[in-house]
Design a protein around this motif. Structure first.
Motif, PDB file in Angstrom:
ATOM      1  N   PHE A  10      35.622  36.888  50.146  1.00  0.00           N
ATOM      2  CA  PHE A  10      36.552  36.925  51.277  1.00  0.00           C
ATOM      3  C   PHE A  10      37.953  36.613  50.757  1.00  0.00           C
ATOM      4  N   ARG A  11      38.950  37.241  51.398  1.00  0.00           N
ATOM      5  CA  ARG A  11      40.318  36.923  51.027  1.00  0.00           C
ATOM      6  C   ARG A  11      41.230  37.307  52.174  1.00  0.00           C
ATOM      7  N   ILE A  12      42.207  36.448  52.434  1.00  0.00           N
ATOM      8  CA  ILE A  12      43.258  36.757  53.398  1.00  0.00           C
ATOM      9  C   ILE A  12      44.575  36.835  52.635  1.00  0.00           C
ATOM     10  N   LEU A  13      45.274  37.940  52.785  1.00  0.00           N
ATOM     11  CA  LEU A  13      46.564  38.134  52.136  1.00  0.00           C
ATOM     12  C   LEU A  13      47.662  38.257  53.182  1.00  0.00           C
ATOM     13  N   LYS A  14      48.837  37.869  52.780  1.00  0.00           N
ATOM     14  CA  LYS A  14      50.007  38.149  53.620  1.00  0.00           C
ATOM     15  C   LYS A  14      50.578  39.500  53.202  1.00  0.00           C
ATOM     16  N   ILE A  15      51.229  40.154  54.140  1.00  0.00           N
ATOM     17  CA  ILE A  15      51.862  41.444  53.852  1.00  0.00           C
ATOM     18  C   ILE A  15      52.798  41.291  52.647  1.00  0.00           C
ATOM     19  N   GLY A  16      52.661  42.207  51.704  1.00  0.00           N
ATOM     20  CA  GLY A  16      53.523  42.198  50.531  1.00  0.00           C
ATOM     21  C   GLY A  16      52.943  41.463  49.325  1.00  0.00           C
ATOM     22  N   GLN A  17      51.892  40.670  49.545  1.00  0.00           N
ATOM     23  CA  GLN A  17      51.269  39.991  48.415  1.00  0.00           C
ATOM     24  C   GLN A  17      50.432  40.978  47.607  1.00  0.00           C
ATOM     25  N   SER A  18      50.075  40.563  46.408  1.00  0.00           N
ATOM     26  CA  SER A  18      49.241  41.382  45.538  1.00  0.00           C
ATOM     27  C   SER A  18      48.000  40.596  45.151  1.00  0.00           C
ATOM     28  N   MET A  19      46.950  41.303  44.782  1.00  0.00           N
ATOM     29  CA  MET A  19      45.748  40.626  44.309  1.00  0.00           C
ATOM     30  C   MET A  19      44.881  41.619  43.521  1.00  0.00           C
ATOM     31  N   THR A  20      43.946  41.053  42.789  1.00  0.00           N
ATOM     32  CA  THR A  20      42.989  41.864  42.038  1.00  0.00           C
ATOM     33  C   THR A  20      41.582  41.529  42.486  1.00  0.00           C
ATOM     34  N   LEU A  78      45.526  45.549  44.143  1.00  0.00           N
ATOM     35  CA  LEU A  78      46.299  45.893  45.339  1.00  0.00           C
ATOM     36  C   LEU A  78      47.724  45.403  45.141  1.00  0.00           C
ATOM     37  N   GLU A  79      48.658  46.288  45.210  1.00  0.00           N
ATOM     38  CA  GLU A  79      50.064  45.941  45.087  1.00  0.00           C
ATOM     39  C   GLU A  79      50.714  46.035  46.463  1.00  0.00           C
ATOM     40  N   LEU A  80      51.515  45.038  46.817  1.00  0.00           N
ATOM     41  CA  LEU A  80      52.250  45.074  48.077  1.00  0.00           C
ATOM     42  C   LEU A  80      51.314  45.342  49.262  1.00  0.00           C
ATOM     43  N   ALA A  81      50.425  44.390  49.502  1.00  0.00           N
ATOM     44  CA  ALA A  81      49.391  44.568  50.518  1.00  0.00           C
ATOM     45  C   ALA A  81      49.987  44.911  51.887  1.00  0.00           C
ATOM     46  N   LEU A 110      38.486  41.827  53.013  1.00  0.00           N
ATOM     47  CA  LEU A 110      39.908  41.559  52.835  1.00  0.00           C
ATOM     48  C   LEU A 110      40.647  41.746  54.146  1.00  0.00           C
ATOM     49  N   SER A 111      41.448  40.758  54.500  1.00  0.00           N
ATOM     50  CA  SER A 111      42.312  40.862  55.673  1.00  0.00           C
ATOM     51  C   SER A 111      43.753  40.708  55.227  1.00  0.00           C
TER      52      SER A 111
END
Lengths: 113, 112
Positions: A10-20, A78-81, A110-111
């Motif tokens: 599970f993962r919550i990202l803010k708009i513009g964040q990146s993750m792998t 994911l670049e610039l979520a 992912l949210s």
């Protein structure tokens, strides 16, 4: 034999964040895939790889990148979520024949908020 | 664009009845056909695969393939509430390098 291992679950990202999103398999499979599944929908192919050093775009590659430096690992970046990337992501692998089944990881929810 | 089409359902059948799930595909060169079952919140799991025209039976499940009509189906006999899930049809093309293409899935509900 672990099969296909995906992290995180599970993962919550803010708009513009990146993750792998990490994906590893221990079956020595050459073919690996990343799919996304939106609610009530089927699996859409993001990227796939037919072997180390070889990757190709699937149906919905925009906003994502992949690499395949080893047979075992196939991370999805994911670049610039964006909110449109809110989905469940599945990594899968299979053996070489056309009759080989897919082995799936357990998925990543992912949210992007 | 290679396509796999399924009726999204929901398909509701009473317990003990036969559930019939259908799938059509656009790539006439497709070689292998798979049915995956997916419970809510879980990964898809393979329940049947078929490669030649005709029927293939495995327990309560029968897969049927008609390459001329570009049609594949899954029959579930003596349906149980535990069969309630989404069933995904998947197709692979003429080369092992081509990825599986999935349909949107049919949601099956077996009513006790």
């Amino acid at each position: 034999n672990a099969g296909v291992t995906q992290t995180p679950k599970f993962r919550i990202l803010k708009i513009g964040q990146s993750m792998t999103l990490q994906c590893t398999q221990d079956m020595n499979h050459n073919y690996m895939y990343w799919y996304r599944q939106d609610p009530g929908m089927g699996l859409k192919l993001i990227y796939y790889s037919v072997g180390a050093g070889i990757t190709d775009k699937g149906e919905v590659p925009n906003g994502y990148n992949v690499s395949r430096s080893t047979t075992e690992d196939f991370p999805l970046r994911l670049e610039l979520a964006a909110p449109s990337q809110t989905s469940v992501y599945f990594c899968a692998s299979r053996g070489p024949g056309v009759n080989e089944k897919l082995f799936f990881g357990s998925g990543t929810q992912l949210s992007v908020l | 664009q290679k396509e796999v089409e399924q009726n999204s359902g929901p398909l509701s059948v009473p317990e003990g009845a036969i559930a019939s799930l259908n799938c059509t595909y656009s790539d006439r060169g497709s070689q292998s056909f798979f049915w995956y079952r997916q419970y809510s919140g879980k990964s898809p799991e393979l329940i049947m695969s078929i490669y030649s025209n005709g029927d293939k039976e495995d327990g309560r499940f029968t897969a049927q393939l008609n390459k001329a009509s570009q049609y594949v189906s899954l029959l579930i006999r003596d349906s149980q509430p535990s069969d309630s899930a989404t069933y995904l049809c998947a197709v692979i093309g003429r080369s092992g390098n081509t990825p599986l293409v999935f349909g949107k899935g049919t949601r099956l509900s077996v009513i006790a």
